[in-house]
Design an enzyme around this catalytic site. Structure first.
Site, PDB file in Angstrom:
ATOM      1  CB  SER A   7      35.287  33.569  37.118  1.00 35.02           C
ATOM      2  OG  SER A   7      35.824  33.994  36.027  1.00 35.02           O
ATOM      3  CG  HIS A  30      35.397  38.776  37.210  1.00 38.13           C
ATOM      4  ND1 HIS A  30      35.570  39.584  38.010  1.00 38.13           N
ATOM      5  CD2 HIS A  30      36.433  38.343  37.149  1.00 38.13           C
ATOM      6  CE1 HIS A  30      36.386  39.535  37.625  1.00 38.13           C
ATOM      7  NE2 HIS A  30      37.406  39.094  36.524  1.00 38.13           N
ATOM      8  CG  ASP A  32      38.521  36.024  34.375  1.00 37.34           C
ATOM      9  OD1 ASP A  32      39.127  37.285  34.874  1.00 37.34           O
ATOM     10  OD2 ASP A  32      37.899  35.513  35.215  1.00 37.34           O
ATOM     11  CG  MET A  34      43.235  36.500  30.432  1.00 38.83           C
ATOM     12  SD  MET A  34      43.657  34.612  30.713  1.00 38.83           S
ATOM     13  CE  MET A  34      42.239  34.989  32.210  1.00 38.83           C
ATOM     14  CG  HIS A  63      39.985  41.136  35.760  1.00 42.85           C
ATOM     15  ND1 HIS A  63      40.291  39.735  36.219  1.00 42.85           N
ATOM     16  CD2 HIS A  63      41.478  42.585  35.947  1.00 42.85           C
ATOM     17  CE1 HIS A  63      41.339  40.860  36.711  1.00 42.85           C
ATOM     18  NE2 HIS A  63      42.017  41.475  36.431  1.00 42.85           N
ATOM     19  CG  MET A  65      44.270  40.309  33.670  1.00 43.14           C
ATOM     20  SD  MET A  65      43.699  38.135  34.164  1.00 43.14           S
ATOM     21  CE  MET A  65      42.059  37.990  33.884  1.00 43.14           C
ATOM     22  CG  MET A 134      44.462  40.287  40.232  1.00 45.11           C
ATOM     23  SD  MET A 134      43.483  39.767  39.519  1.00 45.11           S
ATOM     24  CE  MET A 134      43.737  37.798  39.241  1.00 45.11           C
ATOM     25  N   GLY A 139      46.060  34.929  34.457  1.00 41.68           N
ATOM     26  CA  GLY A 139      46.438  34.425  33.567  1.00 41.68           C
ATOM     27  C   GLY A 139      45.142  33.342  33.421  1.00 41.68           C
ATOM     28  CG  ASP A 172      39.774  37.539  40.356  1.00 42.25           C
ATOM     29  OD1 ASP A 172      39.566  36.426  40.012  1.00 42.25           O
ATOM     30  OD2 ASP A 172      39.574  37.773  38.896  1.00 42.25           O
TER      31      ASP A 172
END
Length: 227
Positions: A7, A30, A32, A34, A63, A65, A134, A139, A172
């Site tokens: 990540s 990966h 993330d 957000m 991913h 979020m 998850m 977050g 994750d």
């Protein structure tokens, strides 16, 4: 075969291209995403994903979020993501979204927060290429692994087997050398690791070590027979 997805949330954001190259033996990178709405943090968007895709040969596992993934997820495929994960808690029409992601040429994945059960979504599994459980609250990176998620991973693996699906099961959150074997034994085969990789002196060696640990357990796991 176990897959390790480092990540970049745990990488040095000022050196993303170099950090991507540091883990080129990984299966996926990966990413993330957000939005400070669905989760209380703000990270990377479409332009960064597009730039990152040009800086590495490792495929991108995005991913999301974020709120309104129905609107935004297809843009991440267009930006170069090979796999796009949306949260079922945020999606208005998860089946339609999964089909759209697939139609655009990426793998479609659905994520569940820790408190979200898998059972209500059993009928959706054939529409997916991967399911993400998850193992921390989404977050923030660096959180401690939630052992209470292991039964949920097992139940999900049982549902995948029940329907005879070639569905990857990703975990994750808090995945490290001390937790990856429990995840693999429970049924996970794709592992997102942040600080366990980027906090290591040699990130590429950390990837190899985590993969070896997971594969050793998977080889003996009852769920993996014929997998």
């Amino acid at each position: 075969m176990a897959q390790i997805n480092p990540s970049i949330l745990s990488a040095d954001f000022a050196r993303l291209a170099e950090e991507a190259k540091a883990v080129e033996g990984a299966d996926w990178l990966h990413v993330d995403v957000m939005d400070n709405h669905f989760v209380p943090n703000l990270t990377l968007g479409v332009p960064i994903v597009e730039a990152l895709g040009k800086a590495t040969d490792t495929p991108l596992d995005c991913h999301l979020m974020i709120e309104d993934p129905d609107r935004w997820a297809p843009q991440y495929v267009e930006a170069g993501a090979g796999s796009v994960t949306f949260h079922v808690e945020a999606a208005a029409a998860p089946v339609r979204l999964a089909r759209e992601i697939r139609a655009k040429g990426a793998r479609a994945s659905m994520a569940l927060k820790p408190a979200t059960p898998i059972e209500p979504y059993e009928d959706l599994l054939p529409e997916l290429d991967m399911l993400l459980i998850m193992t921390v609250e989404p977050g923030f990176g660096g959180q401690a692994f939630l052992d209470i998620m292991l039964p949920k991973i097992r139940r999900t693996r049982e549902l995948i087997g029940k329907h005879g699906l070639e569905l990857w099961l990703q975990v994750d959150g808090g995945v490290s050398s001390s937790t990856i074997e429990r995840c693999a034994e429970a049924g996970a085969d794709v592992f997102v690791a942040g600080s366990a990789v980027y906090g290591a002196e040699d990130p590429a060696a950390a990837v190899r070590g985590l993969r070896a640990q997971a594969e050793a357990v998977t080889a003996a796991a009852p769920w993996a027979c014929g997998h």
